[in-house]
Design a protein around this motif. Sequence first.
Motif, PDB file in Angstrom:
ATOM      1  N   ASP A  96      25.521  76.199  30.916  1.00 55.00           N
ATOM      2  CA  ASP A  96      26.627  75.258  31.176  1.00 55.00           C
ATOM      3  C   ASP A  96      26.386  73.913  31.910  1.00 55.00           C
TER       4      ASP A  96
ATOM      5  N   ASP B 278      37.508  73.751  31.170  1.00 51.93           N
ATOM      6  CA  ASP B 278      37.268  75.120  30.699  1.00 51.93           C
ATOM      7  C   ASP B 278      35.932  75.836  31.563  1.00 51.93           C
TER       8      ASP B 278
ATOM      9  N   ALA C 122      35.420  78.707  30.412  1.00 49.63           N
ATOM     10  CA  ALA C 122      34.694  79.536  29.678  1.00 49.63           C
ATOM     11  C   ALA C 122      33.226  78.412  29.519  1.00 49.63           C
TER      12      ALA C 122
END
Lengths: 206, 546
Positions: A134, B240, B242
């Motif tokens: 991420d 977001d 995700a």
Amino acid sequence: MTHSENAVYHVHRDDVGAKMGMWLFLFTEVLLFGGMFLIYAVYRYQFPDQFRVAAMELNTGIGTLNTVILLTSSLTVALSIAAMQKKNKFLSILLLSITILFALMFMVNKYFEWSAKFSHGIYPGSEELLNRPDGQILFYGLYYVMTGLHGLHVIIGVIILIFMLVFIIRNKITFNNYVKLENSGLYWHLVDLIWIFLFPLFYLIQ
Amino acid sequence: MSDNSSTVSTKSFYQQSTNKYSGILSWLLTVDHKRIGLMYLVTIGFFFLVGVTFGVLIRLELISPGPTLMDAQTYNSFFTLHGVIMIFLFIIPGLPAIFGNFFLPLQIGARDVAFPRLNLLSYYLYVTGAILALLAVLLPGGAIDTGWTFYIPYSVRSSTNISLPLLAAFVLGFSSILTGLNFITTVHRLRAPGMTFFKMPLFVWSTYATAWIQIIATPIVGITILLVIIERFFGVGIFDPALGGDPILFQHLFWIYSHPAVYIMILPAMGVVSEIIPTFARRTIFGYKAIAMSSLAIAFVGYLVWAHHMFTSGMSDEARWIFSLLTFLVALPSGVKIFNWIATMYKGSIDPKAPFLWVMNFIFLFSIGGLTGLVLGSLATDIHVHDTYFVVAHFHFVMFGGTGTIFFAALHYWFPKMFGRMYNAKLANVSIVFFFVGFMMLYFPKFIMGYMGMPRRYYDYLPQFEPLQQISTVGSWILASTILFIFSYLIYALFKGPKASSNPWGGVTLEWHISSPPTLENFHEIPTITHEPYDFSQLKEMQHDA
């Protein structure tokens, strides 16, 4: 009212006011980028390691070159204003043209830098990027958005500077009425200033 | 004015243009602040009625439980459009763009704003934004259904037309910023000689404070909105979850603007109140400096309270009580204003004409809205009423009961100056009564329903809410008809009303010293200011001059 004698409306000139308005506008620009620096700070704090890993992949050489180009262009635009104040129209035109040239060089470098990243499959929504952790997705998201928005400001700056060039050639900007040129110079310095923060945040902190 | 006026033009700004065109083009290309103000009035008035229409439709849907008039998806779009239109197209620009444009230069003795052409650009940006916002309704995919807050992640994933209204909000923000920087420069550079900061009328003070909020807060929402658009188009990971993003961060950035925006909406209204009360009480304002400074204090403290919209979103306890405490602090400067207004009326010679009655309406409704705000600002009670009709009632009392009411007060106060005509006073007084009745029926039951647990934005409800929902819907009919009635008699007065004198109310701020409607250049000669702004001893000289 088609009769010209009715056009009593005075065009009012106030150089101090014009500059005040420009500074206020630049202030809003700083806040616009400030919002993004805030997001950067939050995510860097959240993912320090992944930001470091991702930052290593950026090309520091090209970033440094662009920093030098942009800083020098800030100098030439300031000199162009000084030349105008000293009534040297030719020199002012020359220095402004050099500024525009530098700005274009910056964009060309940016183009090569981005296309290199694209060819490695690193762009928003790419499979290569989505498979990474991420923090790296966020790093590249911010990288593209922040340098992209800065690039947009460079392009707008070039357009403004070209207009100024035309104004000087047509004597709309003269040694006793050059506030437009000065304000464009201020805008250009802001574009430079934002880059001075973007450069270390993306390329240098590793 | 005096005898030598025969040499100077006495034509009003309607008869004289700033450009070489005539007819409609002389308006569309004008740089005159008064004409631009009136163009804003027409455009904003139109979008206000569009917003009212959506409001009436969602109220009609709620007249009985279950589907009544439209399906749930349409309902979601309608309440979103109601919010977007009312907030971005009516309340935020309403007072500054219409009355600020028209009266700020007049009240400081200037011929125009500092950047007249930029002013026209702001207007066209507003129109562009408005068109973009409404275009989404007509395009395939359906109108935006996220609510006006555009919360992530739904706003990234919803398949309706989100990007266009978002772009509209961005463009409208740009328009708002340019208006703000124009007003700040105007106040700093174009005050008449002798008009020091503490001789400025209070409407100027509050518009000035508003302008600062406009330029400081708006860029943050601008970039936030832009990021959501970029995220929707290119799949860039910013908010977001995700992609590792943080939706709470979006909420913070959104409210960093959108809470101060509440003060963009209310501060100019408070300025108008500070104009109307002295004029109709024939008495100088009580606590001039306190009112002026409290505007700046509200502007400043208003920045630091945004997270009180997010008490249930997930924050540390420290953050929650600090934001709650700061929220309570806003009540102080607001209270300073209310008490100073009341004190101004004390022993005044009150003339209860329509603008003054609108202000009384405002003080009553706004106080209810303000006090219920304290219920929402307290952590414990907020948990109970969060996202219920209680919140809806609260912000309609402060926004519509506050700014909306003052929109009508300002319109009735300055109508004779703007158009040189007078409206029917009896009709105006009657409509105030109906406005009040309709308003209370429409919004007060929502406090009760919210307290009983009715969540906001729901398409359906339990049978026990039916009576209160019906009262509310009937109230919306009364209120909407009253608004139409007000617009009708004002438009009638525009064409058929009796001519108004230059100073029908006996006001003393600079706009009442000049003719109604003003000339193109406002003042034949820029006045030199010697009086305090609300010094009614000058009224005699003014009558003498006339």
